[in-house]
Scaffold this motif. Structure first.
Motif, short mmCIF file in Angstrom:
data_model
loop_
_atom_site.label_atom_id
_atom_site.label_comp_id
_atom_site.label_asym_id
_atom_site.label_seq_id
_atom_site.Cartn_x
_atom_site.Cartn_y
_atom_site.Cartn_z
N SER A 124 101.16 46.61 26.13
CA SER A 124 100.47 45.36 26.45
C SER A 124 101.48 44.25 26.76
N ALA A 133 93.16 36.89 28.85
CA ALA A 133 92.17 37.21 27.81
C ALA A 133 92.25 38.68 27.41
N LEU A 134 92.38 39.57 28.39
CA LEU A 134 92.47 40.99 28.08
C LEU A 134 93.72 41.33 27.27
N MET A 135 94.85 40.75 27.65
CA MET A 135 96.08 41.01 26.90
C MET A 135 96.01 40.44 25.49
N THR A 136 95.35 39.30 25.33
CA THR A 136 95.20 38.73 24.00
C THR A 136 94.36 39.64 23.11
N TYR A 137 93.24 40.15 23.64
CA TYR A 137 92.40 41.05 22.86
C TYR A 137 93.15 42.33 22.50
N VAL A 138 93.89 42.88 23.44
CA VAL A 138 94.63 44.11 23.16
C VAL A 138 95.66 43.88 22.07
N ILE A 149 91.54 36.11 33.27
CA ILE A 149 91.07 37.44 32.90
C ILE A 149 92.21 38.27 32.31
N ILE A 150 93.37 38.26 32.96
CA ILE A 150 94.51 39.03 32.45
C ILE A 150 94.96 38.50 31.10
#
Length: 88
Positions: free
Chosen positions: A71, A22-27, A19-20
């Protein structure tokens, strides 16, 4: 110095790591896209004499740079919180 978080101290570590990540990749992807869009808008607006638009595009570029930096610091922040949590 290894600053990768110790997810072994947390239950459901595999899910938390994915989850972390994926979120950092999107950001990071959206921050880089906003940098490109803001830089192009800033250049075109300045060249055509639209100074208010150029000022807003420049502000957008700085905000995107700050977002990318924050990020990138997310891993260190998560490591700090996990280390504090395991000491409590």
């Amino acid at each position: 110095m290894d600053i990768f978080p110790d997810f072994g101290a947390v239950g459901a570590a595999a899910e938390l790591r994915s989850i972390i990540g994926a979120l950092m990749t999107y950001v990071l992807i959206f921050a880089v896209l906003m940098m490109i869009i803001s830089a192009v808008t800033w250049a075109l607006a300045t060249a055509n004499g639209h100074y208010q638009t150029a000022t807003r595009a420049r502000l957008g570029l700085w905000i995107a740079c700050g977002t990318a930096a924050l990020s990138g610091l997310g891993v260190a922040w998560a490591n700090f919180l996990l280390r504090i949590g395991s000491d409590l």
